[in-house]
Design an enzyme around this catalytic site. Structure first.
Site, PDB file in Angstrom:
ATOM      1  N   GLU A   1      -3.360  25.545  33.727  1.00 59.90           N
ATOM      2  CA  GLU A   1      -2.203  25.959  32.921  1.00 59.90           C
ATOM      3  C   GLU A   1      -2.610  27.164  32.105  1.00 59.90           C
ATOM      4  O   GLU A   1      -3.557  27.089  31.301  1.00 59.90           O
ATOM      5  CB  GLU A   1      -1.715  24.837  32.004  1.00 59.90           C
ATOM      6  CG  GLU A   1      -0.962  23.757  32.757  1.00 59.90           C
ATOM      7  CD  GLU A   1      -0.298  22.721  31.865  1.00 59.90           C
ATOM      8  OE1 GLU A   1       0.096  23.062  30.728  1.00 59.90           O
ATOM      9  OE2 GLU A   1      -0.178  21.571  32.323  1.00 59.90           O
TER      10      GLU A   1
ATOM     11  N   GLU B   1      -3.808  16.632  30.627  1.00 61.86           N
ATOM     12  CA  GLU B   1      -4.000  16.685  29.166  1.00 61.86           C
ATOM     13  C   GLU B   1      -4.180  15.270  28.598  1.00 61.86           C
ATOM     14  O   GLU B   1      -3.465  14.835  27.696  1.00 61.86           O
ATOM     15  CB  GLU B   1      -2.841  17.435  28.492  1.00 61.86           C
ATOM     16  CG  GLU B   1      -2.779  18.879  28.943  1.00 61.86           C
ATOM     17  CD  GLU B   1      -1.878  19.811  28.125  1.00 61.86           C
ATOM     18  OE1 GLU B   1      -1.124  19.334  27.268  1.00 61.86           O
ATOM     19  OE2 GLU B   1      -1.958  21.028  28.360  1.00 61.86           O
TER      20      GLU B   1
ATOM     21  N   TYR C   1      -3.038  28.713  26.610  1.00 60.62           N
ATOM     22  CA  TYR C   1      -1.835  29.548  26.583  1.00 60.62           C
ATOM     23  C   TYR C   1      -1.995  30.686  25.585  1.00 60.62           C
ATOM     24  O   TYR C   1      -2.634  30.522  24.536  1.00 60.62           O
ATOM     25  CB  TYR C   1      -0.616  28.710  26.174  1.00 60.62           C
ATOM     26  CG  TYR C   1      -0.119  27.782  27.271  1.00 60.62           C
ATOM     27  CD1 TYR C   1       0.702  28.276  28.268  1.00 60.62           C
ATOM     28  CD2 TYR C   1      -0.469  26.433  27.300  1.00 60.62           C
ATOM     29  CE1 TYR C   1       1.186  27.438  29.279  1.00 60.62           C
ATOM     30  CE2 TYR C   1      -0.005  25.589  28.306  1.00 60.62           C
ATOM     31  CZ  TYR C   1       0.833  26.100  29.286  1.00 60.62           C
ATOM     32  OH  TYR C   1       1.296  25.282  30.287  1.00 60.62           O
TER      33      TYR C   1
HETATM   34  O1  AHR Z   1       3.577  23.783  30.757  1.00 59.04           O
HETATM   35  C1  AHR Z   1       4.220  23.072  29.760  1.00 59.04           C
HETATM   36  C2  AHR Z   1       3.368  21.956  29.188  1.00 59.04           C
HETATM   37  O2  AHR Z   1       2.273  22.492  28.521  1.00 59.04           O
HETATM   38  C3  AHR Z   1       2.758  21.001  30.182  1.00 59.04           C
HETATM   39  O3  AHR Z   1       3.624  19.995  30.561  1.00 59.04           O
HETATM   40  C4  AHR Z   1       1.607  20.435  29.417  1.00 59.04           C
HETATM   41  O4  AHR Z   1       0.569  20.021  30.253  1.00 59.04           O
HETATM   42  C5  AHR Z   1       1.209  21.558  28.492  1.00 59.04           C
HETATM   43  O5  AHR Z   1       1.008  21.118  27.211  1.00 59.04           O
END
Ligand code: AHR
Length: 519
Positions: free
Chosen positions: A324, A198, A267
């Site tokens: 992620e 990131e 996410y």
């Molecule tokens: O998975 C948790 C966090 O989410 C990670 O450290 C980061 O890369 C993302 O923002």
């Protein structure tokens, strides 16, 4: 609408005749068995382990002098659960932590390793007892490909370069000799390396042009030590956050030829609001629907980022690595907000299956994915409490879907209604199929409907059915979950809701269910 049980009974009655099955089913599915697609890279079933909360410490690693049963410091219960999961690849040490991690702090005698401050996650002191050797030995023990993220944000090119030498060189070189002095003679097999995490955010707040140049610079010095085993590096560039298509475009333009993979992070936030994400287990229909709707955005993200990649890389040499993903809720009440500990419900199982179906459908471009995270953090596979562990509904989906790893994608044509009672466009049924090396066809199906069974009439074009067996994961409530006191509430069981009639299979999927069939 009749109550769910009556709907299942009605659906079974309807499906007792093959003609009725085809005509009256909610969803019509054709598996194009004669038109195989790409191989589903097993790394789509990858995991992520960060120095965050109790993912590593008191999760995977309990230490050699712990009263918790362990092997060389790794929790025996966690090891056994991971073995059954066939984890193909594991990302470490972060996440945001990676860009403040200095690997030399984590080698040599444990008692001499310096402590550091984990500024991102709970402000705890990290004693570095779990370092390079502990991580790579874990991977070796379980046959997992390690995926290392090097520090770009606060590290240096030299540090990253030396880490690769330490891990993978077989020469009599300074770093390889340091490794030997620390008790490891042979190099490890380390193929996957990410250059920063990131970098547009916690990894340094860089602009894409600046990061792209940095990627090229790091890349130049991350060497392949050809004499070691498997040491042709697969170099992953930091990719976009969610729908930052400009980032992907710039990266591919400036550094596309240098990279092997491009990361994507997305996410599922149930409410869509990062400041109040919603509970992992206390939610109703609106949040169930919005969580699924937000999950399904993954399809658009993968499609549009892939299209940009196609522009620069039409032969699809560069893999999209969704390193992620998963549902991110509010933490469990009373727990450290910086530890990101959340429960895991039947909703999470559905979300996992939907995402995996999306990745599989894009198997020609998606070369890997790492759910966040493996133990005790976010959408975890395993929750631990001292010597007790819980396997989550998400774990069970990954275990059931193992059969797709390295199998050949069989495209599907699916007609399904959307769920009623919500403005979100959520297909009732989701499906994905593959053929494994021994010719067996596996079909995974999801019924997202919390209220009723979904009937699916399935045809196999280009193959014929023999017997059908299967397993199902389901629960009476979308919030159902496993706890330390009741660890088996949501678990897969044999499935008997598939009936072969002629050249079709009629399937009755109970409400909120994930099914894997072997045809
Ligand atoms: O998975 C948790 C966090 O989410 C990670 O450290 C980061 O890369 C993302 O923002």
């Amino acid at each position: 609408m009749p109550p769910p049980l009556l709907r299942v009974a009605a659906a079974l009655a309807l499906l007792s005749s093959p003609l009725a099955a085809a005509a009256g089913a909610d969803a019509q599915l054709t598996v194009l068995a004669g038109q195989p697609g790409a191989v589903i890279n097993r790394n789509i079933y990858g995991q992520f382990s960060e120095h965050l909360g109790h993912c590593i410490y008191d999760g995977i690693w309990v230490g050699t002098d712990s009263p918790i049963p362990n092997t060389d410091g790794y929790s025996n219960a966690v090891l056994a659960a991971l073995r059954d999961l066939h984890v193909p690849i594991l990302r470490w040490p972060g996440g945001c932590f990676a860009d403040e991690y200095h690997w030399k702090d984590g080698i040599g005698p444990a008692e001499k390793r310096p402590s550091i401050y984990n500024s991102h996650w709970g402000g705890v002191v990290e004693n570095n007892h779990f370092g390079t050797h502990e991580f790579l030995n874990l991977c070796e023990k379980l046959g997992i490909e390690p995926y290392i993220c090097v520090n770009v944000g606060s590290g240096s090119v030299q540090e990253a370069m030396e880490w690769v030498e330490y891990m993978t060189s077989d020469a009599s070189s300074p770093m390889a000799n340091l490794r030997r002095a620390n008790g490891r003679d042979r190099p490890w097999k380390v193929r996957y390396v990410a250059v920063g995490n990131e970098s547009w955010g916690c990894g340094g707040n860089m602009r894409p042009e600046f990061y792209a140049d940095n990627f090229r610079r790091y890349n130049t010095f991350l060497k392949d030590y050809a004499s070691g085993p498997g040491n042709r590096l697969y170099r992953v560039a930091c990719g976009p956050a969610e729908d930052d298509y400009a980032w992907t475009d710039t990266l591919m333009r400036i550094a596309g030829p240098q990279m092997s993979g491009l990361a994507l992070h997305y996410y599922t936030i149930p409410t869509g609001d990062w400041s109040k994400k919603g509970s992992a287990t206390q939610f109703g229909r609106p949040q169930y629907f919005s969580a699924l709707g937000n999950t399904l955005r993954m399809e658009e993200l993968v499609t549009r980022h892939s299209a940009i990649m196609d522009k620069y890389d039409p032969k699809k040499r560069v893999g999209l690595i969704v390193d992620e993903w998963g549902i991110w809720t509010d933490v469990e009440p009373g727990t450290n907000p910086g530890f990101l500990f959340q429960q895991n419900s039947m909703r999470d199982a559905i979300i996992a299956a939907l995402n995996l179906h999306i990745f599989q459908a894009h198997a020609d471009r998606v070369a890997g994915a790492d759910i966040a995270q493996m133990v005790n953090v976010l959408q975890a596979m395993i929750l631990t409490d001292h010597d007790r562990i819980v396997l989550t509904p998400t774990y069970h989906v990954f275990e059931m879907f193992r059969v797709h790893q390295d199998a050949t994608l069989l495209p599907v044509e699916l007609t399904t209604p959307n769920l009623s009672g919500t403005l979100e466009k959520i297909p009732m049924v989701s499906a994905s199929a593959s053929r494994d090396a021994s010719g067996r066809i596996h079909l995974s199906l999801v019924n997202t409907d919390p209220d009723g069974a979904a009937t699916v009439s399935c045809a196999l074009a280009g193959a014929s059915f023999g017997a059908v067996t299967g397993r199902i994961l389901t629960a009476p409530a979308m919030t159902a979950h496993n706890t330390f006191d009741s660890p088996h509430s949501v678990e897969p069981v044999p499935f008997s809701g598939a009936t072969v009639s002629g050249d079709r299979v009629a399937v009755v999927l109970p409400p909120l269910s994930v099914v894997v069939l072997e045809l």
